[in-house]
Scaffold this motif. Sequence first.
Motif, PDB file in Angstrom:
ATOM      1  N   ARG A 290       0.834  -1.216   0.000  1.00 26.57           N
ATOM      2  CA  ARG A 290       0.000   0.000   0.000  1.00 26.57           C
ATOM      3  C   ARG A 290       0.865   1.261   0.000  1.00 26.57           C
ATOM      4  O   ARG A 290       0.545   2.254  -0.651  1.00 26.57           O
ATOM      5  CB  ARG A 290      -0.895   0.036   1.235  1.00 26.57           C
ATOM      6  N   GLN A 291       1.961   1.214   0.755  1.00 28.28           N
ATOM      7  CA  GLN A 291       2.875   2.349   0.792  1.00 28.28           C
ATOM      8  C   GLN A 291       3.381   2.633  -0.625  1.00 28.28           C
ATOM      9  O   GLN A 291       3.419   3.769  -1.082  1.00 28.28           O
ATOM     10  CB  GLN A 291       4.029   2.018   1.761  1.00 28.28           C
ATOM     11  N   GLY A 292       3.739   1.580  -1.346  1.00 27.07           N
ATOM     12  CA  GLY A 292       4.264   1.753  -2.701  1.00 27.07           C
ATOM     13  C   GLY A 292       3.193   2.303  -3.636  1.00 27.07           C
ATOM     14  O   GLY A 292       3.454   3.207  -4.434  1.00 27.07           O
ATOM     15  N   TYR A 293       1.980   1.771  -3.500  1.00 32.87           N
ATOM     16  CA  TYR A 293       0.916   2.208  -4.419  1.00 32.87           C
ATOM     17  C   TYR A 293       0.529   3.658  -4.123  1.00 32.87           C
ATOM     18  O   TYR A 293       0.278   4.442  -5.037  1.00 32.87           O
ATOM     19  CB  TYR A 293      -0.295   1.273  -4.312  1.00 32.87           C
ATOM     20  N   GLU A 294       0.521   4.012  -2.848  1.00 30.50           N
ATOM     21  CA  GLU A 294       0.210   5.407  -2.484  1.00 30.50           C
ATOM     22  C   GLU A 294       1.229   6.355  -3.129  1.00 30.50           C
ATOM     23  O   GLU A 294       0.895   7.383  -3.702  1.00 30.50           O
ATOM     24  CB  GLU A 294       0.230   5.577  -0.955  1.00 30.50           C
ATOM     25  N   SER A 295       2.509   5.948  -3.067  1.00 31.93           N
ATOM     26  CA  SER A 295       3.558   6.762  -3.635  1.00 31.93           C
ATOM     27  C   SER A 295       3.384   6.875  -5.162  1.00 31.93           C
ATOM     28  O   SER A 295       3.548   7.958  -5.741  1.00 31.93           O
ATOM     29  CB  SER A 295       4.899   6.119  -3.265  1.00 31.93           C
ATOM     30  N   MET A 296       3.021   5.768  -5.794  1.00 24.57           N
ATOM     31  CA  MET A 296       2.796   5.792  -7.252  1.00 24.57           C
ATOM     32  C   MET A 296       1.604   6.693  -7.587  1.00 24.57           C
ATOM     33  O   MET A 296       1.606   7.381  -8.605  1.00 24.57           O
ATOM     34  CB  MET A 296       2.545   4.380  -7.791  1.00 24.57           C
ATOM     35  N   CYS A 297       0.572   6.687  -6.721  1.00 22.29           N
ATOM     36  CA  CYS A 297      -0.598   7.552  -6.960  1.00 22.29           C
ATOM     37  C   CYS A 297      -0.164   9.021  -6.934  1.00 22.29           C
ATOM     38  O   CYS A 297      -0.551   9.798  -7.808  1.00 22.29           O
ATOM     39  CB  CYS A 297      -1.676   7.333  -5.895  1.00 22.29           C
ATOM     40  N   HIS A 298       0.647   9.389  -5.941  1.00 18.95           N
ATOM     41  CA  HIS A 298       1.120  10.783  -5.864  1.00 18.95           C
ATOM     42  C   HIS A 298       1.790  11.181  -7.171  1.00 18.95           C
ATOM     43  O   HIS A 298       1.555  12.264  -7.697  1.00 18.95           O
ATOM     44  CB  HIS A 298       2.146  10.944  -4.731  1.00 18.95           C
ATOM     45  N   LEU A 299       2.650  10.301  -7.661  1.00 15.46           N
ATOM     46  CA  LEU A 299       3.411  10.642  -8.875  1.00 15.46           C
ATOM     47  C   LEU A 299       2.516  10.624 -10.117  1.00 15.46           C
ATOM     48  O   LEU A 299       2.549  11.548 -10.929  1.00 15.46           O
ATOM     49  CB  LEU A 299       4.586   9.668  -9.043  1.00 15.46           C
ATOM     50  N   ALA A 300       1.712   9.582 -10.238  1.00 17.65           N
ATOM     51  CA  ALA A 300       0.908   9.430 -11.462  1.00 17.65           C
ATOM     52  C   ALA A 300      -0.145  10.532 -11.577  1.00 17.65           C
ATOM     53  O   ALA A 300      -0.533  10.913 -12.678  1.00 17.65           O
ATOM     54  CB  ALA A 300       0.255   8.054 -11.487  1.00 17.65           C
ATOM     55  N   PHE A 301      -0.625  11.046 -10.430  1.00 14.19           N
ATOM     56  CA  PHE A 301      -1.622  12.125 -10.466  1.00 14.19           C
ATOM     57  C   PHE A 301      -0.971  13.492 -10.222  1.00 14.19           C
ATOM     58  O   PHE A 301      -1.645  14.477  -9.941  1.00 14.19           O
ATOM     59  CB  PHE A 301      -2.739  11.860  -9.441  1.00 14.19           C
ATOM     60  N   GLY A 302       0.366  13.520 -10.287  1.00 16.50           N
ATOM     61  CA  GLY A 302       1.089  14.781 -10.047  1.00 16.50           C
ATOM     62  C   GLY A 302       1.376  15.519 -11.346  1.00 16.50           C
ATOM     63  O   GLY A 302       0.568  15.512 -12.279  1.00 16.50           O
ATOM     64  N   THR A 303       2.545  16.137 -11.430  1.00 18.27           N
ATOM     65  CA  THR A 303       2.909  16.910 -12.617  1.00 18.27           C
ATOM     66  C   THR A 303       3.245  15.956 -13.778  1.00 18.27           C
ATOM     67  O   THR A 303       3.415  14.743 -13.569  1.00 18.27           O
ATOM     68  CB  THR A 303       4.167  17.758 -12.337  1.00 18.27           C
ATOM     69  N   THR A 304       3.388  16.507 -14.966  1.00 18.49           N
ATOM     70  CA  THR A 304       3.732  15.685 -16.141  1.00 18.49           C
ATOM     71  C   THR A 304       5.057  14.959 -15.899  1.00 18.49           C
ATOM     72  O   THR A 304       5.196  13.773 -16.204  1.00 18.49           O
ATOM     73  CB  THR A 304       3.856  16.598 -17.396  1.00 18.49           C
ATOM     74  N   GLU A 305       6.019  15.678 -15.313  1.00 18.45           N
ATOM     75  CA  GLU A 305       7.334  15.058 -15.062  1.00 18.45           C
ATOM     76  C   GLU A 305       7.194  13.908 -14.065  1.00 18.45           C
ATOM     77  O   GLU A 305       7.826  12.863 -14.215  1.00 18.45           O
ATOM     78  CB  GLU A 305       8.334  16.089 -14.490  1.00 18.45           C
ATOM     79  N   GLN A 306       6.375  14.130 -13.037  1.00 22.62           N
ATOM     80  CA  GLN A 306       6.199  13.065 -12.033  1.00 22.62           C
ATOM     81  C   GLN A 306       5.548  11.835 -12.670  1.00 22.62           C
ATOM     82  O   GLN A 306       5.936  10.699 -12.412  1.00 22.62           O
ATOM     83  CB  GLN A 306       5.348  13.576 -10.860  1.00 22.62           C
TER      84      GLN A 306
END
Length: 317
Positions: free
Chosen positions: A167-183
């Motif tokens: 879950r920790q990993g998926y949460e982190s991926m969510c932050h990036l995937a829904f973040g800026t274009t670069e993220q």
Amino acid sequence: MENVNSNTNMEEWFDAKLQKNEMIEPKDWMPENYRKHLIRQISQHAHSEIIGMLPEGNWITRAPSLRAKIVLMAKVQDEGGHGLYLYTAAETLGSSRDELLDALHTGKAKYSSIFNYPTLTWADIGAVGWLVDGAAIMNQVMLQRTSYGPYARAMVRICKEESFHQRQGYESMCHLAFGTTEQKQMAQDALNRWWWPTLMMFGPTDDKSPNTANAIKWKIKRESNDQLRQRFINQTIPQVEYLGLTVPDPDLKWNEEKKGYDFGSPNWDEFMSVIAGNGPCNRERLKARVDAHKNGEWVRAAAKAHADKTKEMEFAA
Ligand code: BYC
């Protein structure tokens, strides 16, 4: 040891116990090959846990926030704990900790191929938690019902903690995937690099897996490498879609008939090369582990001296 009367054939007694889904315990009689098979698997698993701390530990000082740092530190510590339960379980089979570590440090024992790949960006930490811990849980849930008692019991706690890691990993991926274009690009790049190595974690295809037949017969493994890989893909693809990312597999396609995804073949030559010691980070990982063991010598000596002194004082009291 359970009472085995002299007329009872040990092998039959052992098979009957497995048939009844009863656990085999350390002092029970067991076939020598069963013991060896377990020492191999449990110690490889323990080695994977402690080597697995290295690629993630590499990012503790560079975590992007205090919260992310605390969570990552907790995860890395958990992996160390998993290694300890598993070494202890392997020791109950008559192998000493020193022998087990020596096999790791001299390159005789394997550890999971996945930890021979580098963690290049912060997104890799998310991808490792989500995919690698996700694959580990898929593999390890069945090990809670493995036939050897100490291994099965260790797996209960390990699975709970791995589930938090996923879950920790998926949460982190969510932050990036829904973040800026670069993220989002970072997240996609990490997924591209970790997808195939993650599928290799389940081991070779069933027709090329020499250990599976005995493992299933002895109820050590309850499912085969291919079954678990397929289940992992079926479960993970909807998560990939939710993130708005794609996996680097042009052959991935839903198959309505089998109610699962068809997928391409991992590069098994690369897998063989990695487990033979020639992956991108094999040498670096082993060196870091051997150095850590040497540098920890004084800690082991101090802990032993303290334990001996405490015992002496308890005895005198
Ligand atoms: N990497 O006959 P097979 C974790 C070897 S997760 C390296 O199918 P088996 C963690 C295999 O050992 C990872 N070697 O074997 C997660 C055998 O060679 P030997 C650890 C591999 O045992 C997140 C040969 O290939 N999990 O710890 O039936 C953070 C033929 O394979 C690999 C476990 O260890 C591989 N990926 O099945 C931190 C779970 N795959 O030994 C930590 C317990 C295969 O005959 N282990 N090989 O020379 C298992 O479930 C099984 O041992 C495996 C392999 C599925 C890994």
